[in-house]
Motif scaffolding. Structure first.
Motif, PDB file in Angstrom:
ATOM      1  N   UNK A 181       0.837  -1.202   0.000  1.00 57.14           N
ATOM      2  CA  UNK A 181       0.000   0.000   0.000  1.00 57.14           C
ATOM      3  C   UNK A 181       0.868   1.246   0.000  1.00 57.14           C
ATOM      4  N   UNK A 182       1.916   1.221   0.827  1.00 54.56           N
ATOM      5  CA  UNK A 182       2.790   2.386   0.891  1.00 54.56           C
ATOM      6  C   UNK A 182       3.441   2.643  -0.460  1.00 54.56           C
ATOM      7  N   UNK A 183       3.875   1.575  -1.122  1.00 59.52           N
ATOM      8  CA  UNK A 183       4.496   1.756  -2.438  1.00 59.52           C
ATOM      9  C   UNK A 183       3.466   2.308  -3.419  1.00 59.52           C
ATOM     10  N   UNK A 184       2.220   1.824  -3.325  1.00 55.42           N
ATOM     11  CA  UNK A 184       1.183   2.322  -4.239  1.00 55.42           C
ATOM     12  C   UNK A 184       0.959   3.806  -4.036  1.00 55.42           C
ATOM     13  N   UNK A 185       1.068   4.261  -2.793  1.00 59.52           N
ATOM     14  CA  UNK A 185       0.912   5.706  -2.554  1.00 59.52           C
ATOM     15  C   UNK A 185       2.111   6.461  -3.105  1.00 59.52           C
ATOM     16  N   UNK A 200       8.278  -8.718  -6.981  1.00 63.26           N
ATOM     17  CA  UNK A 200       8.419  -8.802  -8.437  1.00 63.26           C
ATOM     18  C   UNK A 200       7.374  -7.943  -9.127  1.00 63.26           C
ATOM     19  N   UNK A 201       6.130  -8.020  -8.627  1.00 59.12           N
ATOM     20  CA  UNK A 201       5.042  -7.303  -9.283  1.00 59.12           C
ATOM     21  C   UNK A 201       5.181  -5.803  -9.128  1.00 59.12           C
ATOM     22  N   UNK A 202       5.443  -5.376  -7.890  1.00 60.51           N
ATOM     23  CA  UNK A 202       5.591  -3.933  -7.691  1.00 60.51           C
ATOM     24  C   UNK A 202       6.760  -3.418  -8.517  1.00 60.51           C
ATOM     25  N   UNK A 215      15.307  -0.241  -7.699  1.00 59.25           N
ATOM     26  CA  UNK A 215      16.585  -0.864  -7.346  1.00 59.25           C
ATOM     27  C   UNK A 215      16.413  -1.796  -6.151  1.00 59.25           C
ATOM     28  N   UNK A 216      15.636  -1.353  -5.186  1.00 54.78           N
ATOM     29  CA  UNK A 216      15.425  -2.167  -3.988  1.00 54.78           C
ATOM     30  C   UNK A 216      14.749  -3.490  -4.345  1.00 54.78           C
ATOM     31  N   UNK A 217      13.690  -3.389  -5.169  1.00 53.27           N
ATOM     32  CA  UNK A 217      12.979  -4.611  -5.557  1.00 53.27           C
ATOM     33  C   UNK A 217      13.897  -5.530  -6.350  1.00 53.27           C
ATOM     34  N   UNK A 218      14.713  -4.930  -7.248  1.00 53.71           N
ATOM     35  CA  UNK A 218      15.590  -5.760  -8.078  1.00 53.71           C
ATOM     36  C   UNK A 218      16.624  -6.471  -7.214  1.00 53.71           C
ATOM     37  N   UNK A 219      17.150  -5.774  -6.210  1.00 52.96           N
ATOM     38  CA  UNK A 219      18.147  -6.426  -5.345  1.00 52.96           C
ATOM     39  C   UNK A 219      17.486  -7.534  -4.532  1.00 52.96           C
ATOM     40  N   UNK A 220      16.280  -7.283  -4.070  1.00 54.66           N
ATOM     41  CA  UNK A 220      15.564  -8.312  -3.304  1.00 54.66           C
ATOM     42  C   UNK A 220      15.345  -9.562  -4.152  1.00 54.66           C
ATOM     43  N   UNK A 221      15.016  -9.368  -5.431  1.00 50.25           N
ATOM     44  CA  UNK A 221      14.699 -10.490  -6.301  1.00 50.25           C
ATOM     45  C   UNK A 221      15.973 -11.148  -6.837  1.00 50.25           C
TER      46      UNK A 221
END
Lengths: 481, 510
Positions: free
Chosen positions: A85-89, A335-337, A452-458
């Motif tokens: 939700x926070x990312x969507x905002x 991945x989706x976000x 970048x954060x999501x890519x590093x997590x994945x």
């Protein structure tokens, strides 16, 4: 139980609800000027709700006479929901700044807060009626969000479609709930579970089928998926990202809780439904995505496909399976976000969003960093090691094999190869094709950082988190059994 | 050397170089990649020097359990893995050298993809954890997909898809089988699983699942069709690494998983391997004979040579298995070198059509000599590694199935036919066109890419003991494990008088 303890257990929901109401009042007087401040405040309300989770809300047990259950399972799902939700905002302002005439209004963060509150109630519900109230709160906020661009025909169409079909689904679910209530005499999960022990009556079985049909609608599992591509395509991109992440987590977590807590004794009965929905979702999600040219529709089919994989964990019906579902959802949300954040960067020279897959052509040369990130998300969604998406599949398939569901595992994994085809197509477009006109440069540091954060997590680095997340999901899953 | 995590370092060096490559200019990336692969080669030599022949089965063991949750970072090698790692680190600098001038677009990404491939290959051979193996094994698809798709020929996109999806479909079934094994045996450690006895009826299913993966990777007839496409479209260095090392993953899988983990199933299904291999040898050799594209011809010859590997492995005896291993090493070197030879002339004329060439012996004498040497090695001329490999494999096979040996021996005759026919058309005869006349002989760079391979091929052909010694004990361990499931021999050696040593040994086994 005294009132203070009840309130302490539902504190996150209270924080969200009160925060949303307070911000709505600010919006009423502040108007559009206050949007930015309200968005920031909304993120802090979500953080506050997250902090509130650390108290009795994470392990307090039953609240309000068994209507609501505060446990590790709900907490884990809520953490994911709040993050999404926070990312969507956070991703909304730069999108709406470029739309023609549809500004970001302060209702957007408020509606997301209300939706998050509803989702919190959904995943913690231990009574059919609490569940329904939470579901409707989430859904009503979501209908408005889908049609948030009032001047855009597609957005309005998406909102209407979502509303009509969502109302139908709620009706089906409610019908199922009424059947279950009629034949078991209670709406509390524990009581329903007692009724399902032994040989359930025909009425209870019908109730089970309708409840699962309603739930399948909410998680957009085949054969109740048809609204997904249209809604995802029409809704504003940040809202689509939201739909694909938070409500999906909530609906799946809710389905898991209903299946395990309320209908656990009837596992053999619902397992057939879940297996069918899982395989049908995986196969249809993969096959139907092949012909798509719009990247948002592609991701819609991808989400259908992914729900199928998550359901494989549920089909196992074991703590390992539920833990696998949560692990799957965690990685899926990232991945989706991440993918939608990249989609958000797809803007022509005039700043208008473009959505065709062809416009990604040759992005590896014009925007190498962004292309690499999207390639990581795509390979990860396809479940190719060493990316983290592989571990998501590992977790659910491992549970299915442990439960002896070999045909499900074999067909599911074989169908994942079909899915790999269309993910590869995106990579091919970016890396092998000749460059199309470059997208407008990224001007938002927050979005770049999130990608970048999501890519590093994945990326393979995510594997180092497995012991931590794995222990957490396992503790969450044990709370249900 | 105790305590120094040499295998992790072997994996880390190209990894770091690969990441660094992405952020530098084309020329720096070339130097960086060469440096990274050469460091790895030196480390590989240190690995071989320090390998204790006849010592513990698993050496250089590193074990960090549970850092990835259900599976851990555990590495360790035996003689088979050592030899295949040596092959990888030896070919890798050559691949970088081969791409030095021919790759001009997106060099940093290209070098990074190759270095990642090296990481994954070494990881696959060194992994001692079932799932770690799978991660490395599968991950190799990504860089190879990009290499074929970005830097490949005209029809590269079709080839890249075919490569990716074919091999992925094979592997995912193996993944399910691995999950079952990990659950049933309660461990993901490969050394432990090597001694775990699965029930016979389960073994068959597991065997088939693993077979699906490795047969595609190998590739065996009839699932070999991705290979010619991938080879033809891949850039030269891509073909070298594909033929040189990636195909060996299939053979390594047979050796590491199928035989020792499922001995009963392997014994029962030997007929399948023999049948497919015999068809592969004859069919693909005949197909190779009529190719007009040089790379395609060599690709089909690879399928035929890989069939010799499979029959050797499933002969269940020392000669067969040692022959299969030497075949893998030899084929890796020889077909890699042949692809380099094709690359040399392709870089000048930009065509792989055999009929466009002719008479190269006149203006490219040094090239003609080296090409001839590798042609002969591919045919299996005594004195080259190919001879040792084919001889041992076929001898091993003969002891089990005379018919298979008979059919597969045609590989030597047919191999001579298609390779010599290729050589005659490209190198002998008269120069037919002006652009061929204008071609220049090997440059110093190209010469030094091919010469080391030639030296090793000769070394392996004249003194194979250097390569067999590290594997000898592992072959014994493997044989002790699979002996109980050995298929009956059809060669029925008649016991003459006095009884030969071989018959006595055979008698004891029963």
């Amino acid at each position: 139980m005294d009132y203070a303890a009840n309130i302490a257990m539902t504190l996150p929901e209270l924080v969200l609800a009160l925060g949303a109401i307070a911000l709505m009042l600010v919006a009423a007087w502040g108007g559009e000027k206050a949007t930015r401040a309200i968005s920031i405040a909304a993120v802090f309300v979500l953080v506050g709700a997250g902090i509130a989770l650390t108290g009795p809300a994470s392990s307090g047990g039953y609240a309000f006479d068994g209507m609501f259950r505060a446990d590790a399972f709900g907490t884990f799902a809520k953490v994911l929901i709040y993050i999404a939700s926070a990312v969507a905002i956070m991703m909304a302002p730069s999108f709406f700044a470029r739309t023609q005439g549809d500004n970001l209004r302060p209702e957007y963060p408020v509606l997301i807060l209300l939706s998050a509150c509803g989702m919190g109630i959904m995943v913690s519900a231990s009574d059919m009626l609490t569940l329904y109230v939470g579901l409707e709160l989430q859904s009503l906020a979501a209908y408005v969000l889908a049609s948030f661009m009032r001047r855009d025909g597609r957005s309005a169409e998406a909102g209407l479609k979502y509303f009509v079909l969502g109302a139908l689904a709620s009706g089906i679910l409610l019908y199922g709930i009424s059947l279950v209530y009629g034949f078991s005499g209670t709406t509390v999960f524990a009581g329903i579970a007692d009724a399902y022990a032994g040989t359930p009556s025909l009425g209870l079985l019908f109730g089970l089928v309708f409840v699962f049909a309603g739930l399948a609608f909410k998680i957009s599992a085949v054969p109740f998926h048809m609204w997904t591509p249209d809604v995802y395509e029409g809704a504003p991109t940040p809202v689509t990202a939201f739909f694909a992440s938070a409500p999906k987590v909530a609906a799946l977590a809710m389905s898991v809780r209903v299946a395990v807590e309320a209908m656990g004794p009837a596992t053999d009965q619902w397992r057939q439904i879940v297996i069918f929905a899982a395989l049908a979702s995986i196969i249809l999600g993969a096959v139907a995505a092949i012909g798509q040219t719009n990247v948002k529709r592609l991701l819609a089919y991808s989400s259908i496909n992914n729900v199928g994989f998550a359901l494989i964990g549920l089909a196992a019906g074991t703590p390992e399976g539920v833990s696998g579902v949560l692990m799957y959802l965690t990685i899926y949300v990232a991945m989706t976000l991440g993918s939608f954040l990249v989609v958000l960067q797809m803007r022509g020279d005039d700043g208008q969003p473009v959505e065709s897959i062809a416009s990604l052509s040759g992005m590896s040369r014009t925007r190498p960093g962004l292309a690499a990130a999207l390639a990581i998300f795509m390979f990860s969604l396809a479940g190719i090691p060493p990316l983290f998406g592989f571990y998501a599949k590992f977790a659910v398939f491992s549970a299915a094999v442990d439960a002896g569901l070999f045909p499900l595992a074999v067909v599911g994994i074989a169908a994942s190869v079909i899915g790999a085809y269309y993910y590869l197509r995106v990579v091919k477009t970016m890396y092998f094709d000749d460059p199309a006109p470059a997208f407008a440069p990224m001007d938002n540091k927050v979005e770049g950082g999130l990608i970048a954060l999501a890519a590093i997590f994945v990326s393979p680095a995510g594997y180092l988190l497995i012991p931590v997340i794995g222990a957490w999901t396992m503790a969450a899953a044990r709370a249900l059994f | 050397m105790t305590g120094f995590p040499i295998l992790s370092v072997l994996i880390a060096v190209p990894m770091i170089a690969a990441i660094a490559c992405l952020f530098v200019s084309a020329n720096t990336a070339r130097m960086l990649a060469l440096a990274g692969t050469l460091i790895d080669f030196v480390l590989g030599i240190m690995l071989w020097m320090n390998y204790d022949i006849g010592g513990a089965q698993w050496q250089f063991v590193e074990h960090a359990p549970g850092i990835f949750g259900p599976f851990g970072w555990s590495l360790g090698i035996d003689g088979f893995a050592l030899m295949l790692i040596m092959l990888s680190v030896f070919l890798m600098p050559i691949c970088i050298g081969a791409s030095w001038r021919s790759i001009t677009t997106r060099v940093p990404e290209y070098m990074a993809a190759f270095l990642f491939t090296e990481v994954l290959m070494i990881g696959t051979f060194a992994a001692q954890d079932l799932f770690l193996f799978y991660v490395f094994f599968e991950a190799g698809l990504i860089p190879m997909y990009l290499i074929i798709g970005i830097w490949g020929g005209a029809n590269r996109i079709y080839a890249s898809y075919k490569f990716f999806l074919y091999t992925l479909l094979g592997s995912v079934l193996m993944f399910i089988a691995m999950l079952y094994m990990a659950k049933t045996a309660g461990t993901t450690s490969i050394p432990a699983l090597l001694n775990y006895d699965f029930p016979a009826h389960v073994q068959t299913w597991l065997w088939l699942a693993f077979f699906a993966s490795f047969a595609v990777k190998m590739p065996m007839w009839p699932v070999h069709t991705w290979l010619p496409d991938a080879h033809v479209q891949a850039p030269t260095a891509g073909s070298v690494i594909l033929a040189g090392v990636l195909l060996k993953l299939g053979g390594y899988g047979f050796l590491r998983f199928l035989l020792p983990m499922f001995p009963e199933a392997s014994g029962q299904l030997t007929w399948l391997i023999f049948g497919l291999s015999a068809v592969a040898v004859i069919y693909t050799s005949l197909v190779a004979l009529v190719q007009s594209d040089m790379k395609k011809l060599i690709a089909y010859s690879s399928v035929a040579h890989m069939a010799i590997v499979t029959i050797g492995l499933f002969a269940f005896n020392r000669q067969g298995i040692e022959g299969a291993m030497i075949m893998m090493l030899s084929h890796g070197l020889v077909s890699g070198a042949l692809f380099l030879c094709v690359g040399v002339i392709y870089d000048q004329l930009h065509t792989r059509e055999i009929s466009r060439y002719g008479g190269l012996a006149i203006n490219m004498p040094r090239y003609a000599i080296l090409f001839l040497f590798f042609t002969m090695a591919s045919i299996g001329l005594p004195g080259t590694s190919g001879f040792v490999a084919e001889f041992l494999s076929l001898m091993g096979t003969y002891q089990v199935s005379t018919w298979t040996a008979l059919l597969c021996t045609t590989s030597i005759i047919l191999g001579a036919a298609y390779m010599l026919y290729l050589y005659r058309r490209v190198v002998f005869g008269e120069i037919k066109s002006d652009d061929v006349r204008g071609m220049v002989d090997l440059s110093a760079r190209e010469f030094w890419l091919l010469a080391p391979i030639a030296a090793v091929v000769l070394w392996m052909g004249v003194y194979p003991e250097s390569f067999l010694a590290p594997m000898r004990k592992d072959v014994s361990v493997l044989l002790a494990r699979v002996d109980r499931a050995k298929p009956a021999s059809d060669s029925n050696p008649t016991a003459g008088k006095p009884a030969t040593v071989h018959d006595a040994a055979h008698g004891e086994a029963h």
